[in-house]
Design an enzyme around this catalytic site. Structure first.
Site, PDB file in Angstrom:
ATOM      1  N   CYS A   1       5.405   3.988  -0.150  1.00 26.59           N
ATOM      2  CA  CYS A   1       3.963   3.779  -0.016  1.00 26.59           C
ATOM      3  C   CYS A   1       3.611   2.276  -0.035  1.00 26.59           C
ATOM      4  CB  CYS A   1       3.220   4.575  -1.078  1.00 26.59           C
ATOM      5  SG  CYS A   1       1.532   4.906  -0.613  1.00 26.59           S
TER       6      CYS A   1
ATOM      7  N   HIS B   1       5.433   9.959  -1.878  1.00 27.63           N
ATOM      8  CA  HIS B   1       6.011   9.654  -3.196  1.00 27.63           C
ATOM      9  C   HIS B   1       6.967  10.747  -3.665  1.00 27.63           C
ATOM     10  CE1 HIS B   1       3.262   6.318  -4.367  1.00 27.63           C
ATOM     11  NE2 HIS B   1       2.457   6.914  -3.508  1.00 27.63           N
TER      12      HIS B   1
ATOM     13  N   GLU C   1       9.050  10.592  -5.933  1.00 25.99           N
ATOM     14  CA  GLU C   1       9.221  10.481  -7.394  1.00 25.99           C
ATOM     15  C   GLU C   1       8.136  11.241  -8.160  1.00 25.99           C
ATOM     16  OE1 GLU C   1       7.867   8.318  -5.473  1.00 25.99           O
ATOM     17  OE2 GLU C   1       6.301   7.198  -6.526  1.00 25.99           O
TER      18      GLU C   1
HETATM   19  N1  GLN Z   1      -3.241   2.174  -0.663  1.00 28.99           N
HETATM   20  C1  GLN Z   1      -2.257   1.429  -1.373  1.00 28.99           C
HETATM   21  C2  GLN Z   1      -2.068   0.043  -0.764  1.00 28.99           C
HETATM   22  O1  GLN Z   1      -2.589  -0.253   0.236  1.00 28.99           O
HETATM   23  C3  GLN Z   1      -0.927   2.127  -1.421  1.00 28.99           C
HETATM   24  C4  GLN Z   1      -1.040   3.398  -2.234  1.00 28.99           C
HETATM   25  C5  GLN Z   1       0.223   3.851  -2.872  1.00 28.99           C
HETATM   26  O2  GLN Z   1       1.192   3.111  -3.026  1.00 28.99           O
HETATM   27  N2  GLN Z   1       0.207   5.089  -3.283  1.00 28.99           N
HETATM   28  O3  GLN Z   1      -1.378  -0.738  -1.308  1.00 28.99           O
END
Ligand code: GLN
Length: 220
Positions: A85, A176, A178
């Site tokens: 992410c 994610h 995890e």
């Molecule tokens: N929206 C977040 C960002 O732009 C990322 C979200 C996440 O890691 N779950 O950094």
């Protein structure tokens, strides 16, 4: 199962975001795992996970602690990287409408492409390279990977976006693993790092319980 001799296993960047859940999953698959707070901690690692969190915050902290340069250098010497992410956003070569950060894998990401935090969701999908069974996926204010370069293999494509991809030395996932009972991606990354792990199914850990407040209910 133990990590291959001569390797310190896998580190999890411990500046902000979902650190403990990654460490727990790595230990569940039998890999040596430790939090990484400073450049010197990178020594001896086979791989490093850059967790989810907030990419602007993470980029500033990486910069303040000189970890951006240290990660680039260690990666140049063979350190494998996995960004989940926000971590994927930091690793991407292109960040639609924004300046890329580490720029180490040839993908383009579009931040917050699903909407706000309230548009976070769970789903399930089969990523045949990673596991034989469908894997539960948790998306939290996720980016979309909207382009993958020639050197990049798509591991999971959903709707109009790429959810997981890799090149020879970097894995990126916009969800994610995890925060779910599935160990499949952690096993996959451990193998990518040359570590010894067993199992090739979705790797659902029967003992996993959603203790962390960050974990979503899997009832979608
Ligand atoms: N929206 C977040 C960002 O732009 C990322 C979200 C996440 O890691 N779950 O950094």
């Amino acid at each position: 199962m133990d990590a291959v001799a001569g390797s310190d296993g896998i580190g999890v960047l411990d500046l902000q975001g979902g650190v403990q859940e990654h460490l727990d999953h790595l230990r569940r698959v039998g890999v040596a795992a430790r939090p990484i707070k400073r450049a010197a901690d990178l020594a001896g690692l086979a791989g490093l996970i850059i967790p989810g969190g907030e990419s602007t915050c993470l980029s500033r902290l990486l910069n303040i602690f000189g970890l951006d340069t240290a990660i680039r250098q260690a990666h140049g010497k063979g350190l494998k990287l996995w960004g989940t992410c926000a971590g994927a956003i930091l690793l991407a070569r292109e960040n639609v409408g924004e300046t890329p950060f580490l720029g180490l894998i040839d993908v383009a990401v579009n931040r917050n492409a699903f909407g706000s935090q309230l548009d976070s969701f769970n789903r399930e999908a089969l990523a045949p390279t990673v596991a034989r069974e469908p894997i539960p996926l948790t998306f939290i204010r996720a980016p979309k990977i909207v382009r993958a370069g020639e050197e990049v293999r798509v591991l999971l494509r959903l709707d109009d976006y790429i959810a997981a991809a890799e090149d020879d030395r970097i894995l990126v996932t916009v969800f994610h693993p995890e925060l779910t009972p599935s160990l499949a991606f952690h096993r996959y990354f451990a193998r990518k790092c040359g570590l010894n792990v067993a199992g090739d199914d979705a790797g659902l850990d029967p003992d996993w319980t959603p203790l962390s407040w960050t974990r979503f209910s899997l009832h979608v």
